[in-house]
Design an enzyme around this catalytic site. Structure first.
Site, PDB file in Angstrom:
ATOM      1  N   HIS A 170      56.721   5.927  65.113  1.00  0.00           N
ATOM      2  CA  HIS A 170      55.766   6.675  64.288  1.00  0.00           C
ATOM      3  C   HIS A 170      56.433   7.307  63.072  1.00  0.00           C
ATOM      4  CE1 HIS A 170      56.676  10.440  66.731  1.00  0.00           C
ATOM      5  NE2 HIS A 170      56.430  11.010  65.574  1.00  0.00           N
ATOM      6  N   SER A 185      60.996  14.613  66.091  1.00  0.00           N
ATOM      7  CA  SER A 185      60.744  13.218  66.434  1.00  0.00           C
ATOM      8  C   SER A 185      61.875  12.353  65.924  1.00  0.00           C
ATOM      9  CB  SER A 185      59.430  12.755  65.828  1.00  0.00           C
ATOM     10  OG  SER A 185      58.394  13.077  66.690  1.00  0.00           O
ATOM     11  N   ASP A 222      58.396   4.250  71.561  1.00  0.00           N
ATOM     12  CA  ASP A 222      58.253   4.779  70.200  1.00  0.00           C
ATOM     13  C   ASP A 222      59.578   4.753  69.415  1.00  0.00           C
ATOM     14  OD1 ASP A 222      57.420   6.101  67.942  1.00  0.00           O
ATOM     15  OD2 ASP A 222      56.420   7.736  69.005  1.00  0.00           O
TER      16      ASP A 222
END
Ligand code: ARG
Ligand code: ASP
Length: 709
Positions: A84, A644, A221
């Protein structure tokens, strides 16, 4: 004593306290935490984490783009981050012929790696307490605005000095503890960063928004990039002559796997937290801000979801928009729930009462009450701002109209120019992903809430007049979405400089522009002034909280709120109980992917290849002791948006995973951390390697990595 040294002294004393895994620590001061880290299992020294004399782990961590983290995993500049985080780059390289989002992408040689305009990564060269320099010339008689001016001027000088030598240096000066302390952060920024690989979205975004913020999780991810440098290893713009960057440090990869209780350490760039705010600030978020914002977004998401379920085309058009709207929507729900469960408002009120009693007659006398008063004044303006942002500003047609209107420039002599090329570009991007019924229904839904919930004195005269003239929000929508020229791509395509008047008087432009003017004149100046007052009061209150806790022997450690600077968060692998009778274990495996697998449900439709591999158990070296391929795990590390892509590091400093999310029940950790519930979610590095090897068949990439066992 100067303020700087007070902070330093307090922090040194506070470091004697050991407690739960809360905290986002400054790497340069990690020696104050290292004993606690070692007690909890860490086997390296402070100098291994951060050093300006030798290569240290910080040299293997980067700020990726504008709000993610990445880490180096090979001596040849190979970088790992989230899917992402690389999403827009993967999307930019995708077309109908090469749908890398859908099918994944793997460069099979260096030549096939794809350059990305505008993408940068930054390494932290060093950080330094520059409070004395930044406050040089400060006089307590100064107003907050004058102080801000001084800070800006002094910061510029410090930044100039720091970036004088060396290629690609970039520096920022950041306020910590509400401006009680200032730190210089000096970065080396690289701008030739190429896409190396990404799994198909059915792995990289597996579970989609259904599983977002959730445990158990099975999302792969991750995506991979490579940093390129000039022949001297310095930052340089993209060039065919550039060579892979040779990092000072890269992570070795551990295949040992994780066990409940294992020490974990996250190194990354958390974006924003507010751990020291006043009870009134929390109360607004819990009782008013979050609930209203959640409700407004629920209305929009229901509309989007309904239309997306009816049409494949609309589903694709709104997939990214839907993800953006739903991400914070889901986070806020967990935040409210968590704040309530923790009774944060009440706990803070009690603290404030005791603090206030203690503060009588001293430096911090009255500061608690002062902050409450500012919040009281701010609240209706904050509410108006929140509504403006979540209603008026979400109307796609109006946003588009305004950005088109801005392409008309009227010179002093009255001649008008119009940037036709830019207009065509904007229009094609807009219409590609715009579906009028969604936009129109959303307008009606959110503006009806606006009408109902925003007090008259916080609505612009324009709005009240228009609504009276139209008679209803529905009639307003009917006019705007039927008669705006922006609802018609053909009319937009034939715009010329003679159309300025028509564009400015268009109902969609008018809607955006009139609200904007009102906001800029009536709301923004007040919120700006009050926030400045708040900033000033918080500076005292922050220092006051530190002195109070120290002198009153309240067991509390202080760490500066996150501000997208490099931090260390340490904790351990641990399950949690989200509700009575439920306990979640801390790791997930491919078995869970198979349990969720469903070709009928978009979010859970995995690649056939993964099914085949599972059927034959052809896992190579990537299975764990039970014979399953590990996928994700949770731990108690204190993280937030920006973390992230952060490396998850074990007790020996080796890479075991990649951070990408938190559990929604624990998202109040931006305000208050509950060690029982707050968990960060990471991808097990073995699933990354499995995917590269077995799905991407890009196992040549593994050859440049170093495995510890
Ligand atoms: N919740 C994570 C974060 O805040 C992941 C968001 C991206 N994933 C998604 N399904 N929208 O960034
Ligand atoms: N998903 C977030 C990010 O993109 C991380 C978090 O909020 O925990 O940074």
């Amino acid at each position: 004593m100067r303020k700087t040294s007070i902070i330093t002294v307090i922090l040194l004393m506070a470091s004697l306290v050991a407690r739960a895994d809360e905290g986002m620590w400054l790497p340069s001061l990690i020696s104050q935490r290292i004993a606690d880290m070692q007690e909890k299992g860490f086997r390296l020294e402070a100098e291994d984490i951060y050093s300006i004399n030798q290569a240290s782990l910080k040299d293997a961590v980067v700020l990726f783009g504008r709000g993610c983290t990445g880490e180096l995993i090979s001596p040849e500049g190979l970088l790992l981050t989230n899917h992402h985080c690389g999403y827009s780059q993967i999307q930019q390289h995708s077309s109908v012929e090469h749908d890398y989002l859908k099918d994944g992408f793997w460069a099979m040689s260096r030549e096939e790696e794809l350059p990305n305009k505008g993408l940068t990564v930054s390494f932290l060269e060093r950080m330094e307490d520059v409070t004395d320099q930044i406050l040089r010339g400060y006089d307590p008689a100064m107003s907050e605005a004058e102080r801000a001016e001084l800070v800006k001027k002094n910061s510029q000088a410090v930044i100039e000095e720091a970036t004088k030598e060396g290629k690609g240096l970039r520096a920022t000066v950041e306020a910590l503890y509400y401006g009680n302390q200032y730190f210089l952060f000096l970065y080396r920024q690289y701008e030739d960063v190429r896409l190396v690989g990404a799994p198909p979205s059915s792995i990289g975004k597996f579970g989609g928004d259904t599983d977002n913020w959730m445990w158990p999780r099975h999302t792969g991810d991750f995506s991979m990039f490579r940093i390129y440098a000039d022949k001297e290893n310095n930052p340089a713009p993209y060039s065919e002559d550039n060579v892979p960057y040779r990092p000072k440090k890269y992570f070795k990869i551990s295949l040992k796997g994780v066990q409940e209780g294992d020490f974990t350490f996250i190194y990354g760039f958390p974006g924003r937290t507010q751990e020291y705010i006043h009870s009134e600030g929390v109360r607004y978020i819990e009782e008013t801000g979050d609930p209203h914002k959640i409700h407004l977004r629920t209305l929009r998401l229901d509309i989007m979801n309904r239309h997306q379920a009816q049409s494949q085309k609309v589903r694709i058009q709104y997939s990214s928009k839907n993800a953006n709207v739903s991400n914070a929507w889901k986070k806020w729900q967990g935040e409210v729930k968590g704040i309530r469960k923790m009774k944060t408002v009440q706990t803070k009120q009690e603290f404030e009462k005791a603090f206030d009693r203690w503060a009588k007659g001293g430096e911090f006398d009255g500061v608690v009450g002062k902050i409450a008063k500012i919040y009281e004044e701010l609240e209706p303006y904050q509410f108006a701002t929140d509504y403006y942002a979540e209603t008026v500003r979400t109307v796609e047609l109006a946003n588009f109209a305004m950005s088109m209107a801005r392409l008309f420039v009227k010179a002093e002599d009255g001649t008008v120019t119009f940037d036709k090329a830019k207009a065509d570009e904007l229009a094609s991007t807009f219409y590609k992903d715009w579906y009028l019924p969604i936009d129109k229904e959303s307008f009606i839904a959110v503006m009806n809430e606006y009408e109902k919930n925003v007090p008259a004195e916080f609505k612009p005269a324009y709005y009240k007049d228009k609504l009276a003239a139209y008679g209803s929000i529905n009639a307003w929508a009917e006019d705007m979405f039927t008669n705006s020229l922006f609802a018609d791509p053909e009319k937009v395509g034939s715009l010329t400089e003679t159309d300025r008047e028509a564009v400015m008087s268009d109902p969609a432009t008018g809607f955006f522009n009139e609200f904007l003017k009102w906001y800029a004149a009536d709301i923004q100046p007040v919120t700006a002034r009050l926030n400045q007052e708040l900033q000033l009061a918080y500076r005292d209150y922050m220092r006051g909280q530190m002195v109070y806790c120290r002198t009153q022997r309240v067991m509390k450690d202080f760490y500066p709120d996150a501000n997208l600077t490099l931090r260390v968060a340490y904790g351990h692998i641990k399950g949690y109980s989200p509700a009575d009778g439920v306990y979640y274990t801390p790791s997930s495996t491919m078995k869970g992917i198979m349990e969720k697998d469903n070709p009928e449900i978009f979010d859970y439709n995995i690649p056939q290849r993964l099914r085949d591999i599972y059927a034959t158990k052809d896992y190579g070296r990537w299975a764990d002791a039970t014979g399953e391929v590990p996928v994700c795990f949770i731990a108690t590390n204190h993280t937030t948006g920006g973390n992230s892509g952060s490396p998850v590091i074990n007790a020996d400093g080796d890479l075991i995973g990649l951070n990408f999310d938190r559990v929604w029940e624990g998202t109040m950790s931006d305000i208050v951390f509950d060690p029982d519930i707050c968990r960060n979610i990471s991808l097990d590095v073995r699933y990354v390697l499995f995917t590269i090897d077995k799905i991407g068949e890009a196992d040549y990439l593994l050859e440049e990595m170093t495995f510890t066992e």
